[in-house]
Enzyme design. Structure first.
Site: not given
Ligand code: IMP
Ligand code: MG
Length: 184
Positions: A45, A102, A105, A161
């Protein structure tokens, strides 16, 4: 009470986000304007605010699709398992694909998606990510286009988030310790 008050430090401001969206869109336009109908594939998301803002600046013909992949399961630590929760619907054979993320990592999520797209016959697969955390990398993969490079702090905001919250705030920052206690 404001969501933004749950941050102990803002690392990327709204202005910085806006200017990154514009310059990334320019870079991508430069590289893709003559390519026939590339696909922008948002990874749900977390991609949603970035996908919207980036595509506002894209003015060549393209298609949009989404895939939902989970690797974090709610907390602040990544897990080894990457799961395709919802697949895309467009055919990818012989297509040029830009994955919109987004954050990258470990790189495991995006590598899994990239390998799948290549296996399905995609012509090219590149990655655009608002945030890159290269010190966390565990696989050999770099986003071609990136907004900002940051260290290993756990971040929230602008799609990122904690427990499915804070995706809507227009800055990226570090949550206060009391917000994520129990997960540390
Ligand atoms: P990777 O597989 O380790 O590269 O992690 C990628 C995914 O983990 C991202 O798409 C995010 O959903 C999530 N993630 C990684 N770092 C953070 C963070 O600092 N805050 C929130 N989510 C993160
Ligand atoms: Mg994500």
């Amino acid at each position: 009470m404001k969501l933004i008050d749950d941050l102990k430090e803002i690392l990327i401001t709204e202005e910085q986000i806006d200017s990154a969206c514009l310059s990334l869109a320019k870079e991508i336009t430069n590289d893709y304007k003559d390519i026939e109908l590339p696909i922008f594939l948002g990874i749900l998301k977390g991609c949603h605010p970035f996908m919207t803002d980036l595509l506002r600046h894209i003015d060549f013909y393209h298609q949009v699709d989404y895939m939902s992949v989970s690797s974090y399961f709610g907390g602040t630590k990544s897990t080894n398992e990457v799961k395709i929760v919802k697949d895309m619907t467009l055919e990818v054979k012989d297509r040029d694909i830009v994955i919109v993320e987004d954050i990258v990592e470990s790189g495991r999520t995006i590598k899994e998606v990239k390998d799948l797209l290549m296996f399905r016959g995609a012509k090219t697969v590149e990655i655009v990510s608002m945030i890159d955390k290269p010190t966390g990398r565990e696989v050999d993969l770099m986003p071609k286009y990136k907004g900002y490079t940051l260290g290993l702090n756990f971040l929230i905001g602008y799609g990122l988030d904690y427990n499915e919250m804070y995706r809507n705030i227009r800055v990226i920052g570090i949550p206060k310790d009391e917000i994520i206690k129990g997960d540390k």
